[in-house]
Design a protein around this motif. Structure first.
Motif, PDB file in Angstrom:
ATOM      1  N   VAL A 106       0.845  -1.203   0.000  1.00 19.48           N
ATOM      2  CA  VAL A 106       0.000   0.000   0.000  1.00 19.48           C
ATOM      3  C   VAL A 106       0.874   1.244   0.000  1.00 19.48           C
ATOM      4  N   VAL A 107       0.609   2.166  -0.925  1.00 18.03           N
ATOM      5  CA  VAL A 107       1.389   3.396  -1.044  1.00 18.03           C
ATOM      6  C   VAL A 107       0.945   4.398   0.019  1.00 18.03           C
ATOM      7  N   ASN A 108       1.917   4.959   0.726  1.00 15.56           N
ATOM      8  CA  ASN A 108       1.644   6.016   1.705  1.00 15.56           C
ATOM      9  C   ASN A 108       1.852   7.410   1.123  1.00 15.56           C
ATOM     10  N   TRP A 118       6.450  16.209 -14.371  1.00 17.58           N
ATOM     11  CA  TRP A 118       6.269  14.759 -14.291  1.00 17.58           C
ATOM     12  C   TRP A 118       4.926  14.470 -13.623  1.00 17.58           C
ATOM     13  N   LYS A 119       4.071  13.767 -14.311  1.00 19.95           N
ATOM     14  CA  LYS A 119       2.750  13.430 -13.793  1.00 19.95           C
ATOM     15  C   LYS A 119       2.755  11.974 -13.300  1.00 19.95           C
ATOM     16  N   ILE A 120       2.428  11.771 -12.024  1.00 20.69           N
ATOM     17  CA  ILE A 120       2.406  10.440 -11.412  1.00 20.69           C
ATOM     18  C   ILE A 120       0.980  10.167 -10.927  1.00 20.69           C
ATOM     19  N   THR A 121       0.328   9.142 -11.482  1.00 19.52           N
ATOM     20  CA  THR A 121      -1.033   8.805 -11.080  1.00 19.52           C
ATOM     21  C   THR A 121      -1.108   7.347 -10.633  1.00 19.52           C
ATOM     22  N   PRO A 122      -1.999   7.028  -9.676  1.00 16.29           N
ATOM     23  CA  PRO A 122      -2.094   5.655  -9.162  1.00 16.29           C
ATOM     24  C   PRO A 122      -3.100   4.810  -9.939  1.00 16.29           C
ATOM     25  N   THR A 149      10.427   9.478  -5.175  1.00 14.67           N
ATOM     26  CA  THR A 149      10.409   8.754  -3.906  1.00 14.67           C
ATOM     27  C   THR A 149       9.004   8.253  -3.643  1.00 14.67           C
ATOM     28  N   VAL A 150       8.883   6.952  -3.367  1.00 14.03           N
ATOM     29  CA  VAL A 150       7.592   6.334  -3.058  1.00 14.03           C
ATOM     30  C   VAL A 150       7.716   5.633  -1.718  1.00 14.03           C
ATOM     31  N   THR A 151       6.874   5.999  -0.775  1.00 10.13           N
ATOM     32  CA  THR A 151       6.857   5.332   0.530  1.00 10.13           C
ATOM     33  C   THR A 151       5.627   4.436   0.597  1.00 10.13           C
ATOM     34  N   ARG A 154       5.574  -1.071   3.437  1.00 15.97           N
ATOM     35  CA  ARG A 154       6.621  -2.082   3.554  1.00 15.97           C
ATOM     36  C   ARG A 154       8.024  -1.537   3.363  1.00 15.97           C
ATOM     37  N   ARG A 155       8.183  -0.519   2.522  1.00 17.66           N
ATOM     38  CA  ARG A 155       9.533  -0.066   2.185  1.00 17.66           C
ATOM     39  C   ARG A 155       9.500   1.319   1.550  1.00 17.66           C
ATOM     40  N   LEU A 156      10.705   1.833   1.230  1.00 18.22           N
ATOM     41  CA  LEU A 156      10.862   3.114   0.556  1.00 18.22           C
ATOM     42  C   LEU A 156      11.564   2.881  -0.780  1.00 18.22           C
ATOM     43  N   TYR A 157      11.019   3.472  -1.845  1.00 16.49           N
ATOM     44  CA  TYR A 157      11.613   3.375  -3.177  1.00 16.49           C
ATOM     45  C   TYR A 157      12.235   4.716  -3.549  1.00 16.49           C
ATOM     46  N   SER A 158      13.434   4.668  -4.134  1.00 19.24           N
ATOM     47  CA  SER A 158      14.070   5.851  -4.720  1.00 19.24           C
ATOM     48  C   SER A 158      14.407   5.501  -6.166  1.00 19.24           C
ATOM     49  N   ILE A 159      13.742   6.164  -7.111  1.00 19.20           N
ATOM     50  CA  ILE A 159      13.847   5.819  -8.529  1.00 19.20           C
ATOM     51  C   ILE A 159      14.257   7.056  -9.327  1.00 19.20           C
ATOM     52  N   LYS A 160      15.242   6.890 -10.180  1.00 19.33           N
ATOM     53  CA  LYS A 160      15.661   7.977 -11.057  1.00 19.33           C
ATOM     54  C   LYS A 160      14.746   8.016 -12.274  1.00 19.33           C
TER      55      LYS A 160
END
Length: 306
Positions: A106-108, A118-122, A149-151, A154-160
């Motif tokens: 689940v995304v926080n 940059w457009k980010i949609t779920p 950055t996506v929290t 469960r974890r944290l993502y760092s994506i270029k």
């Protein structure tokens, strides 16, 4: 006359200069009346890092530049091993990119460095236990570079993030080291449950036991709840180790004739807890308490596996 007109025109021109000057922003003045330099968009990078801070930056750069390459997933996605390096998602303005997270994750929060461009949609895919969150990424221009950055729970993502005119990655996904640990834990749990459900309190596996015995005759309180064999021994299990009086004798029953009773012979056994353990496989026997008209008899007959 012409001289007067020339002087009047010069005066008008002189007064007109300040009017045009209003369109040009004036430099700020110091208290002493001197012009101050313009304020830059970014402050100069004048901070000097300590040895500890520099080491931290070096380690971060080492992780970002780790040459650990992605692989192609079974679904066609570009799959990175989570935590091995910083993954890069290459997108094009007219080609949506997708980041698929772990099923059930689940995304926080979602944070992008260049939010206006940059457009980010779920979105989601799958259902029930297989439902997974999908982040749809769309750049509005080419030649852009930023980080995402996506929290999650469960974890944290760092994506270029990088935008190109024609190059793009349709789906980015991850291999998770904890997936293997979770799979082994699930396997061990299933194995433990199966072992527990197939194991008698004595530690015997039900799959290796023969329960083809019929218990009949009278119905005393101590009547066996089950009789079974492991191929070499016979086990007679009672409701309790306490018979409330005399323990029943175990006798083998032979085949009787028309005018004679079936012969009987005492069978040796070892009482262990709530069981009689007989060191052979019995075919026909009785448990007997008392004599004559007061006798109580429970019969045991092997019905299969002979």
């Amino acid at each position: 006359m012409k001289k007067n007109q020339w002087i009047a025109g010069l005066a008008v021109a002189a007064f007109a200069v300040p009017v045009f000057a209003q369109d040009v922003p004036a430099l700020a003045a110091s208290p002493q009346g001197e012009a101050l330099p313009p304020i830059p968009m970014f402050a100069p990078d004048s901070v000097k890092l300590s040895a500890k801070e520099a080491e931290g930056v070096r380690l971060a750069n080492q992780w970002k530049a780790n040459p650990d390459k992605p692989i192609r997933g079974a679904d066609g996605s570009v799959k990175y091993l989570f935590g091995a390096t910083q993954p890069t998602l290459v997108c094009a303005p007219l080609e949506p990119c997708n980041i698929v997270l772990q099923a059930g994750e689940v995304v926080n929060g979602v944070h992008v460095g260049d939010k206006p461009r940059w457009k980010i949609t779920p979105d989601t895919m799958g259902a029930g236990e297989t439902e997974a969150t999908v982040l749809v990424v769309k750049p509005v221009d080419v030649g852009l570079t930023t980080s995402l950055t996506v929290t999650t729970d469960r974890r944290l993502y760092s994506i270029k993030l990088v935008s190109k005119a024609k190059d793009w990655i349709p789906v980015l996904s991850f291999d998770y080291p904890d997936d293997m640990e979770r799979a082994w834990a699930s396997y061990r749990e299933r194995h433990a449950k199966q072992t527990y459900s197939n194991t008698m309190p004595t530690g015997q596996n039900l799959a290796n036991l023969d329960f083809s015995f019929k218990v009949g005759g009278d119905n005393p309180s101590w009547k066996p709840v089950r009789v079974y064999s492991d191929g070499s021994k016979t086990y007679i299990q009672f409701p309790s180790a306490n018979f409330g009086g005399e323990a029943p004798a175990l006798v083998a029953k032979g085949e009787g004739g028309w005018f004679s009773k079936a012969p009987t012979k005492l069978i040796n056994y070892r009482p262990i807890g709530d069981r009689y353990v007989v060191d052979k496989v019995i075919d026909k026997a009785s448990l007997i308490v008392g004599v004559g008209s007061d006798q109580t008899e429970v019969t045991i007959t092997r019905t299969g596996g002979k």
